[in-house]
Design a protein around this motif. Sequence first.
Motif, PDB file in Angstrom:
ATOM      1  N   ARG A  43       9.561 -15.755 -19.174  1.00  0.00           N
ATOM      2  CA  ARG A  43       9.209 -15.468 -20.568  1.00  0.00           C
ATOM      3  C   ARG A  43       9.069 -13.966 -20.782  1.00  0.00           C
ATOM      4  NH1 ARG A  43       9.864 -16.062 -25.734  1.00  0.00           N
ATOM      5  NH2 ARG A  43       7.983 -15.752 -26.991  1.00  0.00           N
ATOM      6  N   ARG A  44       8.449 -13.283 -19.823  1.00  0.00           N
ATOM      7  CA  ARG A  44       8.272 -11.840 -19.926  1.00  0.00           C
ATOM      8  C   ARG A  44       9.627 -11.127 -19.884  1.00  0.00           C
ATOM      9  NH1 ARG A  44       4.267 -11.843 -16.836  1.00  0.00           N
ATOM     10  NH2 ARG A  44       4.980 -10.961 -14.875  1.00  0.00           N
ATOM     11  N   SER A  45      10.551 -11.661 -19.107  1.00  0.00           N
ATOM     12  CA  SER A  45      11.897 -11.086 -19.044  1.00  0.00           C
ATOM     13  C   SER A  45      12.593 -11.168 -20.395  1.00  0.00           C
ATOM     14  CB  SER A  45      12.737 -11.826 -17.992  1.00  0.00           C
ATOM     15  OG  SER A  45      12.164 -11.735 -16.713  1.00  0.00           O
ATOM     16  N   VAL A  86      14.914  -3.833 -19.804  1.00  0.00           N
ATOM     17  CA  VAL A  86      15.165  -4.080 -18.381  1.00  0.00           C
ATOM     18  C   VAL A  86      16.230  -3.120 -17.843  1.00  0.00           C
ATOM     19  CG1 VAL A  86      16.030  -5.738 -16.675  1.00  0.00           C
ATOM     20  CG2 VAL A  86      14.507  -6.495 -18.524  1.00  0.00           C
ATOM     21  N   ALA A  87      15.960  -2.514 -16.684  1.00  0.00           N
ATOM     22  CA  ALA A  87      16.924  -1.646 -16.012  1.00  0.00           C
ATOM     23  C   ALA A  87      17.777  -2.523 -15.089  1.00  0.00           C
ATOM     24  CB  ALA A  87      16.205  -0.559 -15.223  1.00  0.00           C
ATOM     25  N   TRP A  88      18.869  -3.065 -15.605  1.00  0.00           N
ATOM     26  CA  TRP A  88      19.673  -4.044 -14.882  1.00  0.00           C
ATOM     27  C   TRP A  88      20.334  -3.470 -13.633  1.00  0.00           C
ATOM     28  CZ3 TRP A  88      18.843  -8.920 -15.709  1.00  0.00           C
ATOM     29  CH2 TRP A  88      18.363  -9.329 -16.966  1.00  0.00           C
ATOM     30  N   SER A  89      20.626  -2.193 -13.628  1.00  0.00           N
ATOM     31  CA  SER A  89      21.237  -1.594 -12.435  1.00  0.00           C
ATOM     32  C   SER A  89      20.293  -1.688 -11.236  1.00  0.00           C
ATOM     33  CB  SER A  89      21.595  -0.125 -12.707  1.00  0.00           C
ATOM     34  OG  SER A  89      20.438   0.635 -13.018  1.00  0.00           O
ATOM     35  N   ILE A  90      18.992  -1.617 -11.514  1.00  0.00           N
ATOM     36  CA  ILE A  90      17.993  -1.772 -10.458  1.00  0.00           C
ATOM     37  C   ILE A  90      17.886  -3.237 -10.042  1.00  0.00           C
ATOM     38  CG2 ILE A  90      15.503  -1.637  -9.974  1.00  0.00           C
ATOM     39  CD1 ILE A  90      15.390   0.838 -11.741  1.00  0.00           C
ATOM     40  N   VAL A  91      17.918  -4.122 -11.012  1.00  0.00           N
ATOM     41  CA  VAL A  91      17.756  -5.556 -10.747  1.00  0.00           C
ATOM     42  C   VAL A  91      18.826  -6.082  -9.806  1.00  0.00           C
ATOM     43  CG1 VAL A  91      17.877  -7.847 -11.773  1.00  0.00           C
ATOM     44  CG2 VAL A  91      16.544  -6.052 -12.893  1.00  0.00           C
ATOM     45  N   ASP A 105       9.194   3.967 -18.520  1.00  0.00           N
ATOM     46  CA  ASP A 105       7.980   3.728 -19.298  1.00  0.00           C
ATOM     47  C   ASP A 105       7.423   2.348 -18.991  1.00  0.00           C
ATOM     48  OD1 ASP A 105       9.183   1.699 -20.966  1.00  0.00           O
ATOM     49  OD2 ASP A 105      10.136   3.298 -22.117  1.00  0.00           O
ATOM     50  N   ARG A 106       6.243   2.039 -19.533  1.00  0.00           N
ATOM     51  CA  ARG A 106       5.542   0.804 -19.176  1.00  0.00           C
ATOM     52  C   ARG A 106       6.319  -0.443 -19.577  1.00  0.00           C
ATOM     53  NH1 ARG A 106       3.159   2.733 -23.737  1.00  0.00           N
ATOM     54  NH2 ARG A 106       2.579   1.279 -25.414  1.00  0.00           N
ATOM     55  N   VAL A 162       7.440  -3.227 -16.817  1.00  0.00           N
ATOM     56  CA  VAL A 162       7.038  -4.634 -16.926  1.00  0.00           C
ATOM     57  C   VAL A 162       8.263  -5.541 -17.022  1.00  0.00           C
ATOM     58  CG1 VAL A 162       5.894  -6.328 -18.403  1.00  0.00           C
ATOM     59  CG2 VAL A 162       4.784  -4.142 -17.938  1.00  0.00           C
ATOM     60  N   GLY A 163       9.247  -5.165 -17.818  1.00  0.00           N
ATOM     61  CA  GLY A 163      10.433  -5.992 -17.986  1.00  0.00           C
ATOM     62  C   GLY A 163      11.274  -6.080 -16.723  1.00  0.00           C
ATOM     63  N   THR A 164      11.496  -4.951 -16.067  1.00  0.00           N
ATOM     64  CA  THR A 164      12.309  -4.930 -14.844  1.00  0.00           C
ATOM     65  C   THR A 164      11.623  -5.678 -13.713  1.00  0.00           C
ATOM     66  OG1 THR A 164      13.215  -2.781 -15.500  1.00  0.00           O
ATOM     67  CG2 THR A 164      13.495  -3.427 -13.203  1.00  0.00           C
ATOM     68  N   LYS A 165      10.321  -5.470 -13.562  1.00  0.00           N
ATOM     69  CA  LYS A 165       9.578  -6.185 -12.533  1.00  0.00           C
ATOM     70  C   LYS A 165       9.592  -7.690 -12.796  1.00  0.00           C
ATOM     71  CE  LYS A 165       5.593  -4.606 -11.228  1.00  0.00           C
ATOM     72  NZ  LYS A 165       4.226  -4.031 -11.312  1.00  0.00           N
ATOM     73  N   ALA A 166       9.543  -8.077 -14.051  1.00  0.00           N
ATOM     74  CA  ALA A 166       9.542  -9.496 -14.393  1.00  0.00           C
ATOM     75  C   ALA A 166      10.827 -10.175 -13.929  1.00  0.00           C
ATOM     76  CB  ALA A 166       9.377  -9.681 -15.897  1.00  0.00           C
ATOM     77  N   VAL A 167      11.964  -9.528 -14.155  1.00  0.00           N
ATOM     78  CA  VAL A 167      13.242 -10.114 -13.750  1.00  0.00           C
ATOM     79  C   VAL A 167      13.328 -10.231 -12.233  1.00  0.00           C
ATOM     80  CG1 VAL A 167      15.754  -9.857 -13.785  1.00  0.00           C
ATOM     81  CG2 VAL A 167      14.425  -9.258 -15.809  1.00  0.00           C
ATOM     82  N   THR A 168      12.882  -9.198 -11.523  1.00  0.00           N
ATOM     83  CA  THR A 168      12.922  -9.272 -10.063  1.00  0.00           C
ATOM     84  C   THR A 168      11.983 -10.351  -9.539  1.00  0.00           C
ATOM     85  OG1 THR A 168      11.189  -7.574  -9.787  1.00  0.00           O
ATOM     86  CG2 THR A 168      13.464  -6.811  -9.897  1.00  0.00           C
TER      87      THR A 168
END
Length: 247
Positions: A57-59, A66-71, A156-157, A161-167
């Motif tokens: 849900r957070r994703s 979200v930084a997809w290149s990192i994901v 930024d925050r 939060v979004g990138t960490k959520a996907v991972t």
Amino acid sequence: MLPFVLLVGVAVVVTSFISGIFGMAGGMLLLGLLLLFMDVAPAMILFGVTQLAANGRRSVLWRRHVAWSIVWRFLLGSTATFLIMRTIAIFPSKASIYIGLGLIPFAAYALPGRLTPDITRPGAPYICGAFIIVLQLLAGAAGHILDIFFQKSRLDRRTIVGTKAVTQVAGHFYRIAYFGSFEVAFDGKIPVWGYLGAIVLACAGTSLAGLLLVRMTETGFRQWSRRITIGVALSYLARGLWLVAAP
């Protein structure tokens, strides 16, 4: 049965709300509570289901940040490590999980600034993905170690939060697959509708958190994250040491 289900329901909402704001802390709080009433494997599966829903849900809420290149690089590292871990099939004890939950945050804060990795560097996501999946399977939660990789970045925050959520979606999926393969995974304590209810409540808590996150300052975000983390970590470390010392 009903009091237990209600207790779990309240815990899911509150911890999903906390995770929705800080991107961590809520998970370790929920897992510690579940382990008070459940065995390791079923607790890990219920925890994985609720956190998969909350992070999913957070994703969705923060998908534009979200930084997809990192994901994608994170997923390569975590997937390869999961396959190795599944072959080894180590089953952690309650005491080791509690101690891990208690020590991980302090290990994260104790790391010297000059050694803090930056998730935006080319090879960092691969290393992060591999390391985090090991901690998630053996120590229960690894959000604070994951956060180390973001501390020196200029993200930024919302992006954090979004990138960490996907991972974390991937991590909890692997958690369910890992512990679900053990014969003791399902003890019948949680009915099927209980899992479905936990998913709904996790999404609700996460959605409510989004309203507060947009109003929180960067300074407040980091200060409250640290306070909650240290408080929970101390209580779990004490619980783990008590289990080790108990006859």
